[in-house]
Design a protein around this motif. Structure first.
Motif, mmCIF file in Angstrom:
data_model
loop_
_atom_site.group_PDB
_atom_site.id
_atom_site.type_symbol
_atom_site.label_atom_id
_atom_site.label_comp_id
_atom_site.label_asym_id
_atom_site.label_seq_id
_atom_site.Cartn_x
_atom_site.Cartn_y
_atom_site.Cartn_z
ATOM 1 N N THR A 79 0.819 -1.217 0.000
ATOM 2 C CA THR A 79 0.000 0.000 0.000
ATOM 3 C C THR A 79 0.852 1.266 0.000
ATOM 4 O OG1 THR A 79 -0.150 -0.042 2.405
ATOM 5 C CG2 THR A 79 -1.901 -1.158 1.176
ATOM 6 N N GLY A 80 2.167 1.118 0.013
ATOM 7 C CA GLY A 80 3.048 2.276 0.024
ATOM 8 C C GLY A 80 3.032 3.007 -1.309
ATOM 9 N N SER A 81 3.011 4.306 -1.258
ATOM 10 C CA SER A 81 3.058 5.178 -2.440
ATOM 11 C C SER A 81 2.003 4.857 -3.491
ATOM 12 C CB SER A 81 4.448 5.125 -3.084
ATOM 13 O OG SER A 81 5.436 5.477 -2.157
ATOM 14 N N PRO A 82 0.728 4.865 -3.134
ATOM 15 C CA PRO A 82 -0.297 4.614 -4.149
ATOM 16 C C PRO A 82 -0.342 5.748 -5.174
ATOM 17 C CG PRO A 82 -1.326 5.347 -2.116
ATOM 18 C CD PRO A 82 0.145 5.165 -1.827
ATOM 19 N N ILE A 83 -0.770 5.430 -6.370
ATOM 20 C CA ILE A 83 -0.958 6.442 -7.413
ATOM 21 C C ILE A 83 -2.115 7.355 -7.026
ATOM 22 C CG2 ILE A 83 -1.615 6.776 -9.835
ATOM 23 C CD1 ILE A 83 -0.234 4.006 -10.345
ATOM 24 N N ALA A 84 -3.175 6.759 -6.484
ATOM 25 C CA ALA A 84 -4.355 7.513 -6.042
ATOM 26 C C ALA A 84 -5.030 6.732 -4.916
ATOM 27 C CB ALA A 84 -5.334 7.716 -7.183
ATOM 28 N N THR A 85 -5.655 7.470 -4.006
ATOM 29 C CA THR A 85 -6.392 6.874 -2.889
ATOM 30 C C THR A 85 -7.820 7.408 -2.919
ATOM 31 O OG1 THR A 85 -4.392 6.770 -1.543
ATOM 32 C CG2 THR A 85 -6.498 6.639 -0.375
ATOM 33 N N HIS A 86 -8.777 6.496 -2.812
ATOM 34 C CA HIS A 86 -10.199 6.878 -2.831
ATOM 35 C C HIS A 86 -10.882 6.303 -1.598
ATOM 36 C CE1 HIS A 86 -9.664 8.091 -7.026
ATOM 37 N NE2 HIS A 86 -8.982 6.964 -7.171
ATOM 38 N N THR A 87 -11.724 7.109 -0.968
ATOM 39 C CA THR A 87 -12.515 6.692 0.190
ATOM 40 C C THR A 87 -13.931 7.217 0.013
ATOM 41 O OG1 THR A 87 -11.902 8.691 1.410
ATOM 42 C CG2 THR A 87 -10.503 6.745 1.738
ATOM 43 N N GLY A 88 -14.818 6.819 0.903
ATOM 44 C CA GLY A 88 -16.156 7.401 0.888
ATOM 45 C C GLY A 88 -17.262 6.449 0.490
ATOM 46 N N GLY A 89 -16.950 5.238 0.047
ATOM 47 C CA GLY A 89 -18.001 4.275 -0.227
ATOM 48 C C GLY A 89 -18.432 4.165 -1.665
ATOM 49 N N ASN A 90 -18.306 5.223 -2.436
ATOM 50 C CA ASN A 90 -18.657 5.209 -3.863
ATOM 51 C C ASN A 90 -17.555 5.931 -4.616
ATOM 52 O OD1 ASN A 90 -21.264 3.974 -3.688
ATOM 53 N ND2 ASN A 90 -22.031 5.889 -2.849
ATOM 54 N N THR A 91 -16.852 5.198 -5.457
ATOM 55 C CA THR A 91 -15.774 5.792 -6.239
ATOM 56 C C THR A 91 -15.989 5.433 -7.700
ATOM 57 O OG1 THR A 91 -14.210 5.615 -4.397
ATOM 58 C CG2 THR A 91 -13.270 5.816 -6.601
ATOM 59 N N VAL A 92 -15.927 6.434 -8.564
ATOM 60 C CA VAL A 92 -16.086 6.234 -9.998
ATOM 61 C C VAL A 92 -14.764 6.615 -10.664
ATOM 62 C CG1 VAL A 92 -17.381 6.878 -12.066
ATOM 63 C CG2 VAL A 92 -18.546 6.764 -9.844
ATOM 64 N N ILE A 93 -14.219 5.680 -11.433
ATOM 65 C CA ILE A 93 -12.942 5.908 -12.101
ATOM 66 C C ILE A 93 -13.133 5.702 -13.600
ATOM 67 C CG2 ILE A 93 -10.563 5.101 -12.346
ATOM 68 C CD1 ILE A 93 -10.678 4.351 -9.375
ATOM 69 N N GLY A 94 -12.844 6.739 -14.366
ATOM 70 C CA GLY A 94 -12.949 6.667 -15.817
ATOM 71 C C GLY A 94 -11.751 5.965 -16.417
ATOM 72 N N LEU A 95 -12.009 5.126 -17.389
ATOM 73 C CA LEU A 95 -10.945 4.432 -18.109
ATOM 74 C C LEU A 95 -10.706 5.225 -19.398
ATOM 75 C CD1 LEU A 95 -12.185 0.770 -17.528
ATOM 76 C CD2 LEU A 95 -10.462 2.053 -16.239
ATOM 77 N N SER A 96 -9.809 6.190 -19.322
ATOM 78 C CA SER A 96 -9.645 7.153 -20.403
ATOM 79 C C SER A 96 -8.543 6.817 -21.390
ATOM 80 C CB SER A 96 -9.391 8.544 -19.813
ATOM 81 O OG SER A 96 -8.241 8.507 -18.989
ATOM 82 N N ALA A 97 -7.790 5.745 -21.145
ATOM 83 C CA ALA A 97 -6.703 5.375 -22.051
ATOM 84 C C ALA A 97 -6.518 3.858 -22.028
ATOM 85 C CB ALA A 97 -5.412 6.065 -21.625
ATOM 86 N N PRO A 98 -6.034 3.295 -23.129
ATOM 87 C CA PRO A 98 -5.771 1.856 -23.124
ATOM 88 C C PRO A 98 -4.590 1.521 -22.213
ATOM 89 C CG PRO A 98 -5.186 2.833 -25.262
ATOM 90 C CD PRO A 98 -5.767 3.915 -24.418
#
Length: 177
Positions: A79-98
């Protein structure tokens, strides 16, 4: 000449709208589960086809989170140095590139229990190059609510079919000009 230019602009706009309409929201672990330790997330990922423009929807309780990590951290459940961290129960992540993206739960022991996914996004035919698809965020703010599911069709006609027919009718009208 002006009619041809207008036709090209309309075709480009229609193709862009058509592609956005075909984007898929993937609720992680659904329909049988969610982002938790009891869901077979590897089987779920294997049953999905991720395309540029699609979105991942993580729904989870407060004892979980979503960390986007490197391939090495995914493999070791670090878990060290994550690219991004999301909390809150609902997370939406767009897949914008292959390409491949890696997600784990940062709660101690959860990744080792299988709470991790590797998503391999492929480019759809006609997908614009990375960074040029407006309206498709790479990640929305933590805690944001996922969009409601698309309305069910009572007659079995899919949204894709309706859009294809509509696009065909628009092209026929434009060609009649």
């Amino acid at each position: 000449m002006a009619v041809q230019r207008a036709l090209l602009v309309c075709l480009a706009a229609a193709a862009f709208v058509f592609q956005l309409a075909l984007a898929v929201d993937h609720t992680v672990g659904a329909p049988a589960g969610s982002w938790d330790t009891t869901t077979d997330l590897q089987t779920w990922v294997g049953s999905q086809n991720f395309l540029v423009g699609d979105r991942l929807i993580f729904m989870y309780t407060s004892n979980h989170d979503v960390l986007e990590v490197t391939a090495a951290n995914y493999a070791s459940c670090s878990t060290g140095s994550p690219i991004a961290t999301h909390t809150g129960g609902n997370t939406v992540i767009g897949l914008s590139a292959p390409g491949k993206r890696y997600f784990i739960c940062g709660t101690a022991g959860h990744c080792q229990q299988g709470m991790k996914i590797e998503v391999d996004t492929t480019a759809a035919a006609g997908t614009p190059p990375s960074g040029s698809s407006p309206g498709v965020p790479s990640a929305e703010s933590p805690g944001s609510s996922p969009p409601p599911p698309p309305p069910a069709s009572s007659n079995g006609v899919s949204l894709k079919t309706c859009l294809a027919v509509g696009l065909g009718l628009m092209l026929m009208m434009l060609l009649a000009l």
